[in-house]
Design a protein around this motif. Structure first.
Motif, mmCIF file in Angstrom:
data_model
loop_
_atom_site.group_PDB
_atom_site.id
_atom_site.type_symbol
_atom_site.label_atom_id
_atom_site.label_comp_id
_atom_site.label_asym_id
_atom_site.label_seq_id
_atom_site.Cartn_x
_atom_site.Cartn_y
_atom_site.Cartn_z
ATOM 1 N N GLY A 360 0.797 -1.218 0.000
ATOM 2 C CA GLY A 360 0.000 0.000 0.000
ATOM 3 C C GLY A 360 0.828 1.266 0.000
ATOM 4 N N LEU A 361 2.048 1.202 -0.539
ATOM 5 C CA LEU A 361 2.910 2.378 -0.598
ATOM 6 C C LEU A 361 2.475 3.289 -1.741
ATOM 7 C CD1 LEU A 361 6.380 0.637 -0.068
ATOM 8 C CD2 LEU A 361 4.898 1.687 1.652
ATOM 9 N N THR A 362 2.963 4.516 -1.728
ATOM 10 C CA THR A 362 2.582 5.479 -2.757
ATOM 11 C C THR A 362 3.271 5.149 -4.075
ATOM 12 O OG1 THR A 362 4.365 6.936 -2.017
ATOM 13 C CG2 THR A 362 2.164 7.307 -1.086
ATOM 14 N N THR A 363 2.691 5.634 -5.160
ATOM 15 C CA THR A 363 3.215 5.345 -6.492
ATOM 16 C C THR A 363 4.615 5.906 -6.689
ATOM 17 O OG1 THR A 363 0.946 5.421 -7.335
ATOM 18 C CG2 THR A 363 2.714 5.527 -8.954
ATOM 19 N N GLU A 364 4.897 7.059 -6.053
ATOM 20 C CA GLU A 364 6.215 7.650 -6.248
ATOM 21 C C GLU A 364 7.330 6.750 -5.732
ATOM 22 O OE1 GLU A 364 4.049 10.252 -3.082
ATOM 23 O OE2 GLU A 364 3.572 9.212 -4.947
ATOM 24 N N VAL A 365 7.042 5.931 -4.719
ATOM 25 C CA VAL A 365 8.048 4.990 -4.213
ATOM 26 C C VAL A 365 8.424 4.004 -5.313
ATOM 27 C CG1 VAL A 365 8.517 3.167 -2.536
ATOM 28 C CG2 VAL A 365 7.272 5.221 -1.835
ATOM 29 N N GLN A 366 7.420 3.533 -6.032
ATOM 30 C CA GLN A 366 7.669 2.607 -7.139
ATOM 31 C C GLN A 366 8.515 3.275 -8.221
ATOM 32 O OE1 GLN A 366 4.126 0.923 -8.906
ATOM 33 N NE2 GLN A 366 5.155 0.569 -10.857
ATOM 34 N N TYR A 367 8.188 4.525 -8.564
ATOM 35 C CA TYR A 367 8.947 5.234 -9.585
ATOM 36 C C TYR A 367 10.391 5.466 -9.138
ATOM 37 C CZ TYR A 367 4.587 6.211 -12.078
ATOM 38 O OH TYR A 367 3.404 6.101 -12.768
ATOM 39 N N SER A 372 15.868 4.161 -10.023
ATOM 40 C CA SER A 372 17.184 3.943 -9.419
ATOM 41 C C SER A 372 17.808 2.642 -9.911
ATOM 42 C CB SER A 372 17.062 3.924 -7.892
ATOM 43 O OG SER A 372 16.560 5.149 -7.403
ATOM 44 N N VAL A 373 16.999 1.583 -9.961
ATOM 45 C CA VAL A 373 17.504 0.298 -10.443
ATOM 46 C C VAL A 373 17.956 0.408 -11.897
ATOM 47 C CG1 VAL A 373 16.841 -2.071 -11.022
ATOM 48 C CG2 VAL A 373 16.182 -1.097 -8.820
ATOM 49 N N LEU A 374 17.210 1.143 -12.724
ATOM 50 C CA LEU A 374 17.570 1.314 -14.128
ATOM 51 C C LEU A 374 18.894 2.064 -14.264
ATOM 52 C CD1 LEU A 374 17.002 1.127 -17.142
ATOM 53 C CD2 LEU A 374 15.579 3.175 -16.942
ATOM 54 N N ILE A 375 19.056 3.160 -13.515
ATOM 55 C CA ILE A 375 20.291 3.944 -13.590
ATOM 56 C C ILE A 375 21.487 3.102 -13.152
ATOM 57 C CG2 ILE A 375 21.525 5.923 -12.620
ATOM 58 C CD1 ILE A 375 18.818 7.357 -12.459
#
Length: 394
Positions: A360-367, A372-375
């Protein structure tokens, strides 16, 4: 390289060189294990049979699209339009199967042919000399308009209760799933045994362990996966579709001349041209494969969502597909990577998204996490490509 230079190499340089030669999937597996451990520590339901099944269904579309992206990245190109293309192809298939009453198989074939035709046009423009970034960016905008043309006046197609919904709604019974796992294990064992005999015949030193260990690990993965995924209704059809596409892609990229040419073109295009490899044709082939994968991904997603609309193929799908391919170990610079990057990267990206939603975390956490993983993945790829932690050093 002189003896003195080789001796002077730092431990970090030796590690980077070893990682650059292979085993790029190992860091991905470590990252995936860390992600699972973190989310499981917050919720024991994260690794439950039900949630793992949901995770595999959620990443199916991304994995299929990422598979096509891998082929394009391997030849040193990029595509930004395939996500929207998946929506267009889904709209074509759903419109033909639901609104026009065509047989599902024919509608699927037309959609796949349409996807390949569109990427063929893009590939021809790219081989003419226009950068793929610009061509596919323009193609994405054009396709956003095309989906409005393909959809009916109400701009939506409802596939609930139709044969189209069975693409994602069908499940293979547990018994048949175990038979498929057994057949897959036997086929892989035969392949490894054939490789072992080939090495023995050439006088190479090898051990039967090189056959036994991979076969045992493969059997554990296949039977373990079937055991987990069949706890609900059976093996979901999207999972089987992904598995079949990965196996076909693996065969052509590792066991055929096409695969040799594919990596050669991405590794050094000029050298491949001098060696007589049809570089332009290989680029076209890669985009054709991407077009087919985009069409399949769009139809699987539409079947899961029980409909097609103007938002099909929109949102973060394109970013997730590219991120999955890169995070999974495929280089943005071409010539390095594996088709298994698609499923590994999709698991990483999907695991983050699934965990965020479950907690139930906010969407910005996912982004934040996905970006970060992509970079980090691209940074690792840069380090492995140049062979040094620092710019200007080898």
């Amino acid at each position: 390289m002189s003896v003195a230079t080789a001796t002077a190499r730092t431990p970090a340089a030796r590690v980077i060189e070893m990682a650059g030669r292979g085993h790029r999937s190992l860091p991905v597996l470590v990252v995936l294990a860390i992600i699972w451990a973190v989310f499981y520590s917050q919720s024991s339901a994260y690794l439950s049979f039900r949630n793992i099944t949901n995770l595999t269904l959620q990443i199916a579309t991304t994995a299929i699209l990422a598979l096509g992206v891998v082929f394009v990245l391997l030849v040193g190109e990029i595509d930004l339009s395939s996500a929207v293309l998946s929506g267009v192809c889904a709209a074509i298939a759903a419109g033909l199967a639901v609104n026009s009453g065509l047989p599902l198989a024919l509608a699927v074939a037309v959609a796949i042919a349409s996807g390949m035709a569109i990427t063929l046009i893009e590939a021809l423009v790219i081989t003419f000399g226009v950068p793929s970034l610009i061509v596919t960016l323009g193609g994405m905008v054009i396709l956003q308009g095309l989906i409005l043309v393909v959809l009916p006046p109400e701009f939506t197609v409802n596939v609930a209760g139709t044969s189209f919904a069975k693409i994602a709604g069908t499940a293979v019974p547990a018994g048949a799933s175990y038979v498929l796992a057994a057949l897959g294990t036997l086929a892989f064992a035969a392949y490894r045994a054939f490789q072992y005999r080939e090495r023995i015949s050439t006088g190479a030193r090898t051990s039967p362990v090189s056959v036994v260990v991979p076969v045992v690990l493969t059997a554990a993965v296949l039977f373990g996966g079937v055991h987990i995924l069949t706890r609900q209704r059976g093996l979901p059809m999207p999972v089987l579709i992904v598995a079949v596409m990965l196996l076909i892609a693996w065969y052509f990229t590792t066991q055929t001349r096409y695969g040799i040419h594919l990596y050669a073109v991405g590794g050094d295009r000029e050298a491949a041209q001098r060696a007589g490899i049809p570089v332009r044709r290989m680029v076209v082939y890669s985009f054709l494969i991407l077009g087919a994968c985009a069409a399949v991904a769009g139809m699987v997603d539409a079947s899961r969502q029980l409909g097609v609309s103007v938002t099909s193929g929109a949102g973060p799908l394109m970013l997730n597909a590219i991120a999955a391919a890169v995070v999974g170990g495929t280089s943005l610079f071409g010539g390095r990577g594996s088709i298994w990057s698609a499923i590994l990267g999709a698991l990483v990206i999907g695991s983050i998204s699934n965990g965020v939603q479950l907690l139930g975390l906010t969407t910005e956490v996912q982004y934040f996490a996905t970006g970060s993983v992509l970079i980090i993945a691209v940074a690792v790829d840069v380090v492995l490509t140049r062979g040094s932690l620092w710019p200007g050093r080898r």
